[in-house]
Scaffold this active site. Structure first.
Site, PDB file in Angstrom:
ATOM      1  N   HIS A 107       9.378  37.230  42.506  1.00  0.00           N
ATOM      2  CA  HIS A 107       8.245  37.058  41.386  1.00  0.00           C
ATOM      3  C   HIS A 107       7.825  35.537  41.298  1.00  0.00           C
ATOM      4  O   HIS A 107       8.904  34.475  41.611  1.00  0.00           O
ATOM      5  CB  HIS A 107       8.672  37.648  40.439  1.00  0.00           C
ATOM      6  CG  HIS A 107      10.144  37.079  39.670  1.00  0.00           C
ATOM      7  ND1 HIS A 107      11.172  37.695  40.316  1.00  0.00           N
ATOM      8  CD2 HIS A 107      10.540  36.385  38.587  1.00  0.00           C
ATOM      9  CE1 HIS A 107      12.367  37.317  39.657  1.00  0.00           C
ATOM     10  NE2 HIS A 107      11.797  36.342  38.581  1.00  0.00           N
ATOM     11  N   HIS A 109       6.631  32.807  38.258  1.00  0.00           N
ATOM     12  CA  HIS A 109       6.337  32.469  36.658  1.00  0.00           C
ATOM     13  C   HIS A 109       5.249  31.723  36.652  1.00  0.00           C
ATOM     14  O   HIS A 109       5.210  30.544  37.432  1.00  0.00           O
ATOM     15  CB  HIS A 109       7.536  31.831  36.357  1.00  0.00           C
ATOM     16  CG  HIS A 109       8.851  32.480  36.290  1.00  0.00           C
ATOM     17  ND1 HIS A 109       9.361  33.248  34.991  1.00  0.00           N
ATOM     18  CD2 HIS A 109       9.749  32.661  37.404  1.00  0.00           C
ATOM     19  CE1 HIS A 109      10.573  33.661  35.431  1.00  0.00           C
ATOM     20  NE2 HIS A 109      10.908  33.567  36.655  1.00  0.00           N
TER      21      HIS A 109
HETATM   22  P1  5GP Z   1      14.282  35.056  37.048  1.00  0.00           P
HETATM   23  O1  5GP Z   1      15.156  34.757  36.231  1.00  0.00           O
HETATM   24  O2  5GP Z   1      14.717  36.288  38.189  1.00  0.00           O
HETATM   25  O3  5GP Z   1      13.606  34.249  37.811  1.00  0.00           O
HETATM   26  O4  5GP Z   1      12.931  35.844  36.170  1.00  0.00           O
HETATM   27  C1  5GP Z   1      13.189  37.009  35.538  1.00  0.00           C
HETATM   28  C2  5GP Z   1      12.176  37.324  34.541  1.00  0.00           C
HETATM   29  O5  5GP Z   1      11.716  38.489  34.250  1.00  0.00           O
HETATM   30  C3  5GP Z   1      12.434  36.224  33.134  1.00  0.00           C
HETATM   31  O6  5GP Z   1      11.960  35.408  32.669  1.00  0.00           O
HETATM   32  C4  5GP Z   1      12.617  37.525  32.107  1.00  0.00           C
HETATM   33  O7  5GP Z   1      12.489  37.067  31.059  1.00  0.00           O
HETATM   34  C5  5GP Z   1      11.820  38.446  32.800  1.00  0.00           C
HETATM   35  N1  5GP Z   1      12.185  39.944  32.291  1.00  0.00           N
HETATM   36  C6  5GP Z   1      13.501  40.416  32.344  1.00  0.00           C
HETATM   37  N2  5GP Z   1      13.357  41.926  32.110  1.00  0.00           N
HETATM   38  C7  5GP Z   1      12.168  42.142  31.980  1.00  0.00           C
HETATM   39  C8  5GP Z   1      11.498  43.240  31.478  1.00  0.00           C
HETATM   40  O8  5GP Z   1      12.138  44.173  31.434  1.00  0.00           O
HETATM   41  N3  5GP Z   1       9.990  43.249  31.618  1.00  0.00           N
HETATM   42  C9  5GP Z   1       9.274  42.018  31.830  1.00  0.00           C
HETATM   43  N4  5GP Z   1       8.143  42.052  31.699  1.00  0.00           N
HETATM   44  N5  5GP Z   1      10.121  41.028  32.035  1.00  0.00           N
HETATM   45  C10 5GP Z   1      11.374  40.922  32.078  1.00  0.00           C
END
Ligand code: 5GP
Length: 144
Positions: A107, A109
């Site tokens: 993903h 951001h």
């Molecule tokens: P990462 O840390 O893997 O780069 O980003 C994961 C993102 O997913 C984080 O920014 C976190 O806030 C978001 N996130 C975690 N759980 C959920 C969820 O259940 N729904 C949504 N929409 N975002 C989530």
């Protein structure tokens, strides 16, 4: 989790893609889905994910997915800019736990930034759902 591992089809983004978990959608086409981050680091923080992928991170992704994914990221980022008029935009992507990754479906951001407003903490502090829906509508209306 390290950079190496097996894709877990039970991850939260896979559940969102299958409609098994809720999300506040911003945009969707054949290739990508964009939805509001529920623990936003700034107002209007959006996530963009590939729909037909079992890549845990950017390094694992198939070349034919990367092109449409990046076009989707740019399209949504332009809509975020048009809707929220930020002073800047952070576009980020983390690979592996030491890099800050917490969800293991690739993903990106998209985080709007305003002069003098520090970036919020990563993956902490749940957003108000009504506010997220309102922001999603504003961004969605600006998808070109
Ligand atoms: P990462 O840390 O893997 O780069 O980003 C994961 C993102 O997913 C984080 O920014 C976190 O806030 C978001 N996130 C975690 N759980 C959920 C969820 O259940 N729904 C949504 N929409 N975002 C989530």
């Amino acid at each position: 989790m390290s950079l190496d591992g097996t894709y877990d089809a039970g991850n939260i983004f896979a559940k969102i893609l299958r409609g098994e978990a809720p999300s506040v959608r911003v945009f969707e086409d054949e290739h990508v889905m964009a939805f509001m981050d529920v623990f936003p680091q700034a107002k209007g923080h959006v996530l963009v994910i590939p729909k037909h992928s079992t890549a845990r991170n950017f390094l694992e992704e198939a070349p034919e997915i990367i092109g449409p994914l990046m076009l989707g990221v740019q399209r949504v980022a332009r809509a975020v800019r048009a809707a929220l008029k930020p002073d800047g935009l952070t576009i980020s992507q983390f690979n592996g736990a030491p890099a800050g990754q917490t969800v293991y479906h690739l993903h990106f951001h998209i985080i709007p930034r305003w002069e003098g407003v520090p970036l919020g903490r990563h993956a902490e502090g749940m957003a108000d759902m009504d506010e997220l829906k309102d922001l999603a509508e504003q961004i969605s209306a600006m998808i070109a």
